[in-house]
Design an enzyme around this catalytic site. Structure first.
Site, PDB file in Angstrom:
ATOM      1  N   SER A 188      40.672  40.547  40.818  1.00 47.23           N
ATOM      2  CA  SER A 188      42.037  40.399  40.314  1.00 47.23           C
ATOM      3  C   SER A 188      42.548  38.966  40.309  1.00 47.23           C
ATOM      4  O   SER A 188      43.391  38.619  39.498  1.00 47.23           O
ATOM      5  CB  SER A 188      42.991  41.270  41.124  1.00 47.23           C
ATOM      6  N   HIS A 216      41.381  46.158  36.702  1.00 48.49           N
ATOM      7  CA  HIS A 216      41.460  45.107  35.686  1.00 48.49           C
ATOM      8  C   HIS A 216      40.356  45.213  34.637  1.00 48.49           C
ATOM      9  O   HIS A 216      40.128  44.269  33.882  1.00 48.49           O
ATOM     10  CB  HIS A 216      41.426  43.733  36.353  1.00 48.49           C
ATOM     11  N   LYS A 246      48.082  48.593  34.021  1.00 49.19           N
ATOM     12  CA  LYS A 246      47.703  47.265  33.519  1.00 49.19           C
ATOM     13  C   LYS A 246      47.426  47.379  32.019  1.00 49.19           C
ATOM     14  O   LYS A 246      48.371  47.409  31.247  1.00 49.19           O
ATOM     15  CB  LYS A 246      46.565  46.732  34.370  1.00 49.19           C
TER      16      LYS A 246
HETATM   17  N1  PMP Z   1      43.457  47.236  42.695  1.00 48.79           N
HETATM   18  C1  PMP Z   1      43.513  46.037  42.111  1.00 48.79           C
HETATM   19  C2  PMP Z   1      42.238  45.282  41.906  1.00 48.79           C
HETATM   20  C3  PMP Z   1      44.746  45.511  41.713  1.00 48.79           C
HETATM   21  O1  PMP Z   1      44.818  44.297  41.169  1.00 48.79           O
HETATM   22  C4  PMP Z   1      45.915  46.269  41.905  1.00 48.79           C
HETATM   23  C5  PMP Z   1      47.299  45.813  41.446  1.00 48.79           C
HETATM   24  N2  PMP Z   1      47.527  44.519  41.344  1.00 48.79           N
HETATM   25  C6  PMP Z   1      45.812  47.514  42.531  1.00 48.79           C
HETATM   26  C7  PMP Z   1      44.568  47.970  42.902  1.00 48.79           C
HETATM   27  C8  PMP Z   1      47.028  48.337  42.805  1.00 48.79           C
HETATM   28  O2  PMP Z   1      47.442  48.972  41.656  1.00 48.79           O
HETATM   29  P1  PMP Z   1      48.968  49.418  41.469  1.00 48.79           P
HETATM   30  O3  PMP Z   1      49.710  48.208  41.041  1.00 48.79           O
HETATM   31  O4  PMP Z   1      48.925  50.502  40.462  1.00 48.79           O
HETATM   32  O5  PMP Z   1      49.418  49.919  42.828  1.00 48.79           O
END
Ligand code: PMP
Length: 398
Positions: A188, A216, A246
């Site tokens: 991420s 992602h 996303k």
């Molecule tokens: N896993 C990854 C790799 C993320 O980047 C994110 C959110 N930034 C999440 C899980 C969490 O997802 P959510 O925003 O739906 O809680």
């Protein structure tokens, strides 16, 4: 101001001290208020700026068909799901969405959770507990880190994408109990891709489960834009997590896998059982986004083109963009304060890109996490590079 109880005053003094410490280190976060809708441009303090830091990769959060589907679900099913899925909250829209997600991921089943954070917590802590061992990449998302801790399993962190080191750790392990390797698919904060084929080989060799967090990658990577497994034409991933928040422009998340896995999660995952179901409008929006993905593959293509233009321009201007292989472009600054100064200078130049600092990234690797969207024009990317160049020179980064 609401008066603080005398008994709590000492604690609030300690809190003020803690906040002061965070600020002194250049790590205080104060979310910028933007005037929506989320799109290629937004307004901040009345001024229009290029938005280069959302995860709405395809620009579907504001797509007319996605919003229309959400509106219809709102009218048909109401604003909230009413209860946990196991109490009274399962609606036909949840089921329909799960079928479409399983179809995208080529798995038997899928289960929708309230968010990615909850999906990771639920899957990891259902599959692993005391006596089990989790092998986790050092740069995995915070929700995986928290999920591992909550599971009370033994945690073995391996250096980022270092399958050689992971192999040594797996070979040395004499531990009984279940073993699971867990990794982000696309990382991420760095935009690089997990070495999934090698991880799947290790999982086979050492008899471990393999879980990938495709927050992602879902909707933007691989054949049919299905994610990291599809990118590597791989069938060996046992637990596939993805988000609706996303590329799919909505909110919520899911786990995809074999029927038994989904059945177990329904019965054991506390972050599924003890929380209210996803609002119907969010489920319907994600479902509409999946349809767009199927019918209009140009959306992800445009995202990748914009990312290429931006990355090439930034490199040519002398910036370091780390090991990004995707549309997540980390402009590495290093020092947290310089990174904030860069973000501020950039905003003055008409570009909003967030300064990401510890603990979201390792100490000394503060960065602007730059992400274009499918809705930006090539000219926007060129404008952005010029703005980065001016701000970078002002802050002594290039
Ligand atoms: N896993 C990854 C790799 C993320 O980047 C994110 C959110 N930034 C999440 C899980 C969490 O997802 P959510 O925003 O739906 O809680």
């Amino acid at each position: 101001m609401i008066p603080i109880r005398d008994a709590a005053a000492r604690e609030y003094a300690a809190i003020a001290h803690e906040l002061n410490d965070i600020e002194t280190q250049g790590l205080l976060r104060r979310p910028e208020t933007i005037e929506g809708p989320i799109g290629p441009r937004v307004r901040i303090n009345g001024k229009e700026v290029l938005l280069l830091c959302t995860n709405d990769y395809l620009g579907l959060a504001n797509h007319p068909a996605v919003k229309q589907a959400a509106r219809e679900a709102l009218e048909r099913d109401g604003a909230g799901a009413g209860a946990s899925r196991l109490v009274s909250g399962t609606l036909s829209i949840h089921k329909e969405l799960e079928r479409a997600l399983a179809n995208l991921k080529k798995t038997e089943s899928a289960l929708v959770f309230g968010s990615g954070y909850l999906a990771n917590i639920g899957a990891v802590s259902t599959l692993c507990g005391p006596g089990d061992t989790i092998y986790s990449d050092r740069l995995n998302h915070a929700s995986i880190i928290d999920a591992c801790r909550l599971s009370r399993a033994r945690i073995r962190i391996f250096p980022h994408r270092d399958t050689g080191q992971l192999r040594k750790t797996l070979k040395k392990s004499r531990a009984a109990g279940r073993k699971m390797i867990v990794t982000d698919g696309v990382f991420s904060m760095d935009g690089d891709i997990a070495p999934l084929p090698e991880l799947a080989d290790l999982a086979d060799e050492f008899g471990t489960l393999l879980m990938v967090d495709d927050a992602h990658a879902t909707g933007v990577l691989g054949k049919d834009w299905s994610g990291t497994s599809a990118y590597f034409s791989l069938n060996g991933v046992d637990v596939q997590m993805g988000t609706l928040s996303k590329a799919l422009g909505s909110y919520g998340a899911f786990i995809a896998g074999p029927n038994q896995l989904i059945e177990l999660l329904i019965n054991r995952a506390r972050s599924f059982i003890y929380t209210t179901a996803l609002p119907p409008a969010s489920a319907a929006a994600a479902l509409a986004a999946l349809k767009i993905l199927k019918d209009e593959p140009d959306f992800p293509r445009r995202l990748w083109q914009n990312a290429d233009t931006l990355k090439t321009g930034l490199r040519a201007s002398g910036f370091s963009v780390g090991s990004s292989e995707t549309f997540i472009i980390p402009l590495i600054v290093g020092d947290a304060r310089t990174c904030v100064a860069m973000a501020t200078a950039l905003l003055k130049e008409g570009v909003f890109a967030q300064a990401i600092r510890p603990p979201s990234v390792p100490e000394g690797s503060s960065r602007l996490r730059i992400v274009p969207s499918a809705l930006h024009e090539t000219a926007d990317m060129e404008l952005a590079v010029q703005a980065f160049e001016r701000a970078g020179k002002k802050c002594g980064i290039i």
